[in-house]
Design an enzyme around this catalytic site. Sequence first.
Site, PDB file in Angstrom:
ATOM      1  N   HIS A 263       0.847  -1.200   0.000  1.00  0.00           N
ATOM      2  CA  HIS A 263       0.000   0.000   0.000  1.00  0.00           C
ATOM      3  C   HIS A 263       0.880   1.247   0.000  1.00  0.00           C
ATOM      4  O   HIS A 263       0.683   2.160  -0.804  1.00  0.00           O
ATOM      5  CB  HIS A 263      -0.922  -0.011   1.217  1.00  0.00           C
ATOM      6  CG  HIS A 263      -1.575   1.305   1.512  1.00  0.00           C
ATOM      7  ND1 HIS A 263      -2.594   1.818   0.740  1.00  0.00           N
ATOM      8  CD2 HIS A 263      -1.345   2.233   2.472  1.00  0.00           C
ATOM      9  CE1 HIS A 263      -2.962   2.995   1.228  1.00  0.00           C
ATOM     10  NE2 HIS A 263      -2.207   3.275   2.278  1.00  0.00           N
TER      11      HIS A 263
ATOM     12  N   ASP B  71       6.362  21.984 -26.150  1.00  0.00           N
ATOM     13  CA  ASP B  71       6.369  20.625 -25.594  1.00  0.00           C
ATOM     14  C   ASP B  71       7.484  20.565 -24.557  1.00  0.00           C
ATOM     15  O   ASP B  71       8.126  21.578 -24.266  1.00  0.00           O
ATOM     16  CB  ASP B  71       6.598  19.570 -26.702  1.00  0.00           C
ATOM     17  CG  ASP B  71       6.033  18.204 -26.299  1.00  0.00           C
ATOM     18  OD1 ASP B  71       6.299  17.771 -25.161  1.00  0.00           O
ATOM     19  OD2 ASP B  71       5.308  17.601 -27.113  1.00  0.00           O
TER      20      ASP B  71
ATOM     21  N   TRP C 192       7.319   0.029   3.720  1.00  0.00           N
ATOM     22  CA  TRP C 192       7.927   0.784   2.609  1.00  0.00           C
ATOM     23  C   TRP C 192       9.324   1.261   2.962  1.00  0.00           C
ATOM     24  O   TRP C 192      10.094   1.631   2.077  1.00  0.00           O
ATOM     25  CB  TRP C 192       7.021   1.955   2.186  1.00  0.00           C
ATOM     26  CG  TRP C 192       7.241   3.243   2.913  1.00  0.00           C
ATOM     27  CD1 TRP C 192       6.853   3.527   4.183  1.00  0.00           C
ATOM     28  CD2 TRP C 192       7.884   4.434   2.428  1.00  0.00           C
ATOM     29  NE1 TRP C 192       7.221   4.811   4.516  1.00  0.00           N
ATOM     30  CE2 TRP C 192       7.845   5.388   3.454  1.00  0.00           C
ATOM     31  CE3 TRP C 192       8.480   4.781   1.220  1.00  0.00           C
ATOM     32  CZ2 TRP C 192       8.384   6.661   3.322  1.00  0.00           C
ATOM     33  CZ3 TRP C 192       9.019   6.065   1.094  1.00  0.00           C
ATOM     34  CH2 TRP C 192       8.959   6.984   2.141  1.00  0.00           C
TER      35      TRP C 192
ATOM     36  N   SER D 250      12.795   6.379 -13.701  1.00  0.00           N
ATOM     37  CA  SER D 250      11.742   7.095 -14.425  1.00  0.00           C
ATOM     38  C   SER D 250      11.608   8.512 -13.886  1.00  0.00           C
ATOM     39  O   SER D 250      11.551   9.484 -14.638  1.00  0.00           O
ATOM     40  CB  SER D 250      10.426   6.321 -14.283  1.00  0.00           C
ATOM     41  OG  SER D 250       9.335   7.189 -14.324  1.00  0.00           O
ATOM     42  N   SER D 251      11.595   8.634 -12.559  1.00  0.00           N
ATOM     43  CA  SER D 251      11.433   9.965 -11.955  1.00  0.00           C
ATOM     44  C   SER D 251      12.661  10.836 -12.186  1.00  0.00           C
ATOM     45  O   SER D 251      12.542  12.047 -12.361  1.00  0.00           O
ATOM     46  CB  SER D 251      11.183   9.841 -10.457  1.00  0.00           C
ATOM     47  OG  SER D 251       9.945   9.257 -10.228  1.00  0.00           O
TER      48      SER D 251
ATOM     49  N   HIS E 242      12.868  11.785   3.382  1.00  0.00           N
ATOM     50  CA  HIS E 242      12.251  13.038   3.806  1.00  0.00           C
ATOM     51  C   HIS E 242      12.006  13.999   2.647  1.00  0.00           C
ATOM     52  O   HIS E 242      10.903  14.509   2.511  1.00  0.00           O
ATOM     53  CB  HIS E 242      12.972  13.714   4.954  1.00  0.00           C
ATOM     54  CG  HIS E 242      12.062  14.737   5.556  1.00  0.00           C
ATOM     55  ND1 HIS E 242      11.011  14.383   6.356  1.00  0.00           N
ATOM     56  CD2 HIS E 242      11.947  16.056   5.338  1.00  0.00           C
ATOM     57  CE1 HIS E 242      10.296  15.461   6.636  1.00  0.00           C
ATOM     58  NE2 HIS E 242      10.844  16.491   6.037  1.00  0.00           N
TER      59      HIS E 242
ATOM     60  N   GLU F 171      11.385  13.124  -0.173  1.00  0.00           N
ATOM     61  CA  GLU F 171      10.287  12.472  -0.883  1.00  0.00           C
ATOM     62  C   GLU F 171       8.916  12.987  -0.420  1.00  0.00           C
ATOM     63  O   GLU F 171       8.020  13.180  -1.237  1.00  0.00           O
ATOM     64  CB  GLU F 171      10.376  10.954  -0.687  1.00  0.00           C
ATOM     65  CG  GLU F 171       9.201  10.150  -1.221  1.00  0.00           C
ATOM     66  CD  GLU F 171       9.138  10.119  -2.728  1.00  0.00           C
ATOM     67  OE1 GLU F 171      10.152  10.417  -3.377  1.00  0.00           O
ATOM     68  OE2 GLU F 171       8.058   9.785  -3.253  1.00  0.00           O
TER      69      GLU F 171
ATOM     70  N   TYR G 223       8.247  15.920   0.575  1.00  0.00           N
ATOM     71  CA  TYR G 223       8.038  17.239  -0.046  1.00  0.00           C
ATOM     72  C   TYR G 223       7.821  17.110  -1.545  1.00  0.00           C
ATOM     73  O   TYR G 223       7.107  17.917  -2.148  1.00  0.00           O
ATOM     74  CB  TYR G 223       9.199  18.175   0.277  1.00  0.00           C
ATOM     75  CG  TYR G 223       9.271  18.447   1.753  1.00  0.00           C
ATOM     76  CD1 TYR G 223       8.174  19.019   2.391  1.00  0.00           C
ATOM     77  CD2 TYR G 223      10.353  18.077   2.516  1.00  0.00           C
ATOM     78  CE1 TYR G 223       8.180  19.217   3.748  1.00  0.00           C
ATOM     79  CE2 TYR G 223      10.368  18.280   3.882  1.00  0.00           C
ATOM     80  CZ  TYR G 223       9.271  18.851   4.491  1.00  0.00           C
ATOM     81  OH  TYR G 223       9.278  19.045   5.833  1.00  0.00           O
TER      82      TYR G 223
ATOM     83  N   SER H 258      -2.363  26.957  -5.064  1.00  0.00           N
ATOM     84  CA  SER H 258      -2.166  28.393  -5.235  1.00  0.00           C
ATOM     85  C   SER H 258      -2.980  28.921  -6.417  1.00  0.00           C
ATOM     86  O   SER H 258      -3.629  29.966  -6.325  1.00  0.00           O
ATOM     87  CB  SER H 258      -0.680  28.701  -5.482  1.00  0.00           C
ATOM     88  OG  SER H 258       0.084  28.294  -4.388  1.00  0.00           O
TER      89      SER H 258
ATOM     90  N   HIS I  27      14.945  13.010  11.854  1.00  0.00           N
ATOM     91  CA  HIS I  27      13.808  13.062  12.774  1.00  0.00           C
ATOM     92  C   HIS I  27      12.887  11.846  12.580  1.00  0.00           C
ATOM     93  O   HIS I  27      11.962  11.650  13.357  1.00  0.00           O
ATOM     94  CB  HIS I  27      13.034  14.379  12.663  1.00  0.00           C
ATOM     95  CG  HIS I  27      12.337  14.599  11.365  1.00  0.00           C
ATOM     96  ND1 HIS I  27      12.184  15.830  10.807  1.00  0.00           N
ATOM     97  CD2 HIS I  27      11.748  13.747  10.521  1.00  0.00           C
ATOM     98  CE1 HIS I  27      11.537  15.721   9.675  1.00  0.00           C
ATOM     99  NE2 HIS I  27      11.260  14.461   9.477  1.00  0.00           N
ATOM    100  N   HIS I  28      13.162  11.045  11.546  1.00  0.00           N
ATOM    101  CA  HIS I  28      12.421   9.791  11.393  1.00  0.00           C
ATOM    102  C   HIS I  28      13.041   8.682  12.227  1.00  0.00           C
ATOM    103  O   HIS I  28      12.511   7.588  12.282  1.00  0.00           O
ATOM    104  CB  HIS I  28      12.409   9.359   9.925  1.00  0.00           C
ATOM    105  CG  HIS I  28      11.671  10.304   9.041  1.00  0.00           C
ATOM    106  ND1 HIS I  28      10.318  10.216   8.807  1.00  0.00           N
ATOM    107  CD2 HIS I  28      12.084  11.381   8.342  1.00  0.00           C
ATOM    108  CE1 HIS I  28       9.955  11.180   8.002  1.00  0.00           C
ATOM    109  NE2 HIS I  28      10.999  11.917   7.696  1.00  0.00           N
TER     110      HIS I  28
ATOM    111  N   THR J 269       6.375  26.921   5.524  1.00  0.00           N
ATOM    112  CA  THR J 269       5.052  26.333   5.346  1.00  0.00           C
ATOM    113  C   THR J 269       3.983  27.304   5.835  1.00  0.00           C
ATOM    114  O   THR J 269       2.944  27.480   5.204  1.00  0.00           O
ATOM    115  CB  THR J 269       4.954  24.998   6.107  1.00  0.00           C
ATOM    116  OG1 THR J 269       6.149  24.265   5.880  1.00  0.00           O
ATOM    117  CG2 THR J 269       3.778  24.194   5.620  1.00  0.00           C
TER     118      THR J 269
ATOM    119  N   LYS K  73       3.252  29.953   3.374  1.00  0.00           N
ATOM    120  CA  LYS K  73       2.342  29.530   2.300  1.00  0.00           C
ATOM    121  C   LYS K  73       0.898  29.554   2.781  1.00  0.00           C
ATOM    122  O   LYS K  73       0.009  30.093   2.108  1.00  0.00           O
ATOM    123  CB  LYS K  73       2.713  28.124   1.806  1.00  0.00           C
ATOM    124  CG  LYS K  73       4.070  28.069   1.162  1.00  0.00           C
ATOM    125  CD  LYS K  73       4.216  26.918   0.199  1.00  0.00           C
ATOM    126  CE  LYS K  73       3.429  27.092  -1.065  1.00  0.00           C
ATOM    127  NZ  LYS K  73       3.999  28.048  -1.994  1.00  0.00           N
TER     128      LYS K  73
ATOM    129  N   ARG L 278       1.819   0.765  15.184  1.00  0.00           N
ATOM    130  CA  ARG L 278       1.465   0.479  13.795  1.00  0.00           C
ATOM    131  C   ARG L 278       2.000  -0.895  13.398  1.00  0.00           C
ATOM    132  O   ARG L 278       2.761  -1.507  14.117  1.00  0.00           O
ATOM    133  CB  ARG L 278       2.033   1.466  12.766  1.00  0.00           C
ATOM    134  CG  ARG L 278       2.802   2.497  13.211  1.00  0.00           C
ATOM    135  CD  ARG L 278       3.618   3.385  12.271  1.00  0.00           C
ATOM    136  NE  ARG L 278       3.565   3.229  10.845  1.00  0.00           N
ATOM    137  CZ  ARG L 278       4.433   3.821  10.031  1.00  0.00           C
ATOM    138  NH1 ARG L 278       5.385   4.590  10.502  1.00  0.00           N
ATOM    139  NH2 ARG L 278       4.349   3.656   8.748  1.00  0.00           N
TER     140      ARG L 278
END
Lengths: 194, 553
Positions: B84, B114, B160, B189-190, B274, B276, B278, B289, B323-324, B349, B352, B471
């Site tokens: 998932h 293009d 994950w 790909s990314s 991390h 990722e 963002y 926006s 921090h993870h 943040t 924004k 979890r």
Amino acid sequence: MPSNRKTLVVLSAIGVTMLGLGFASDPLYDTFCKVTGYGGTPKIADDNLSEIIDRTVSVEFDSNVAQDLPWDFKPDQRRLQVNLGQSGLAYYTVKNVGDEPLTGVANFNVMPIKAAPFFIKTDCFCFEEQTIQPGAELSLPVIFFVDPQMDEDKRLDDVKTITLSYTFFPTEEGTMPAQKPAKTSGKTTAAATN
Amino acid sequence: MVALPGENISVEPSGYADDDKPKFFQRWFYSTNHKDIGTLYLIFGIISGLIGGFLSYMMRMELAAPGIDVFDSEHQYLVYVSMHGLIMIFFMVMPALIGGFGNWFVPIMIGAPDMAFPRMNNLSFWLLPTALICLLISFVMPGTATEGYDVATNGFGGSWVMYPPLSTTGHPGPAFDFIIIGLLAAGFSSIFGAINFITTILNMRAPGMTIHKMPLFAWSVLVTAFLLLLALPVLAAALFMLFTDRIAGGTGFFDPARGGDPQMFQHLFWFFGHPEVYIMILPAFGIVSHIISTFSKKPIFGYLGMAYAMVAIGVVGFVVWAHHMYTVGMDVNLKAYFLAATLVIAVPTGVKIFSWLATMWGGSIRFSIPMQWALAFIFLFVVGGVTGVMLANAGVDAYLHDTYYVVAHFHYVLSMGAVFGIFAGFYYWFGKMFGVQYNKWLAGAHFWFFFIGVNVIFFPQHFLGLNGMPRRYIDYPEEFAIWNQVSSFGAQITLVGVGFFFAMLFVSLVVQRKKVGDNYWGEGATTLEWTLSSPPPYHQFNTLPRIEDNAEH
């Protein structure tokens, strides 16, 4: 468009550099841990020349064995009270309860992590691989001291107990030498003699 | 509100509509057209979302009551948890936001015909289905066992984050190898996509479109592309190392028996992981926006602040990863640094959030469907952000680490932040992409069921986490039963919402086909896509548009 190609080359170079840094992180991290004692890697020295000062810590001993190694591995003493600068000698006993001779090597760690740079070993069974015949028992010594410079660091004022932990892992034949931590510069021991 | 006949500003010379669309197979399988590839990405995202959503629905049904009812084994549940996460992140959110909307609208917004490398664009897309197939194959491959077909051991159940030793000696079977290959394909790909976007944005802006006049969505994709380019190679390196570690007699990067350190994988993973998060949320910031500005009929408040807030989030996002991993036994000074650096992210943040509020302030607000999603996005993202500030505190995290509180937190920012951003963009550009407008009633039903549903799922998980429910477990003690039951009920509400989404797609695209004009949102929509027809011509901007000095962002 030539400018597009130029951008492509620059960006690809950035990507490849990051990939390289990812791989390079392994030796970098290793070196960093051993030099600084970061992450609980204890340091080693040739001998203990420090001054003994009037502060004691309790050193506790812990033992673990990887699950695929049929060994009984226990410290002979739960804890040892030592003064800073005083050498301590502790024994572990390991017994091969399997049916074939096996070779293992012990990995070590120190808690709390901030005490690791001050926990110095002068001799340890963990510097070498140990081969044990089936049913045989081995007594393994470790000689260590806690650097008296620990007393000068305010952050370590609360340290009353240091835990030394070992884990025995099986060695694959010929693939892996014993873990060799970096030697301290000798600066700490030399300074302490004066 | 809907289908306002937009004014037709002709920016194209006559005859531009003779577009020579290729035949079906060439058009969709050999595609190099950024709009077609964008559409492919969106379809792919929807399919992956269905797979990932199915997995989470099954998890929620299992957790509806204490005991093991739905799954055959604990391992199978963990496989669903892991897949998932991976599928939603790599195959739903990223393709939809970056590949889908990015491909569709970044070239149009900056006035380019293009993407810079259309054929690389094609490669970027087609690597993804390949990757997804690899991941799906891993479901039926031996995971914790080395061979044999058995649902109790098939698949990868290491979450994950893929921490060794669970992902090395813990899963000796080939299931995880398929995941590594799939993720490497998706990662490359990314990376190719990121290179393409950066080159397009830096080199192919229309005359007069300076970088400080560029629409915020293009800004957000630019920052995201840089994050991808810097973070994903590190993941690729970590995955390569896992791969060679897994080979018997191979390397020992993460194997303590051979001088390696499993903690190093966590550092490498979160150095990617991390940024990722963002990567997943920044494009949604860009979309929101535009929507807030359009439906308030005001230009965005503090444009430059908004753009550089995203840059700041991207930069600071690279130095907060540990921090993870507060609970790995980290030095207290190091924790203090990561704590402070993490809290600093709240500043850009906040810039924004307050700029969005200031944009709406005094505006003439229309609560059309995209605006509802955008407002819900702001609300839910703030909820998730506030719990994030709590979790950033190392002391608090020692208690909440790996509890449902964390699950609630990142689902508020991702499953509700990023996904609401996706749906906001989808409804905002629906008419532009497909030439027909969505069915308002069904779209509204989709929104309300979805909004209520996800809140009912995830809000109670805060309580569960604060009460200490960990979890990644298939079962729980009786005391957690009530809130889990509520949470699973929320999953059913959300399922109804998803049903309305597909009903909306069918009715709007097949049954009603209500045509829309060029600029169907009217006055507030000022970016270049609204100067083109709906849908835009197959090849746009044969003559590059000129952006005048006084043009709005």
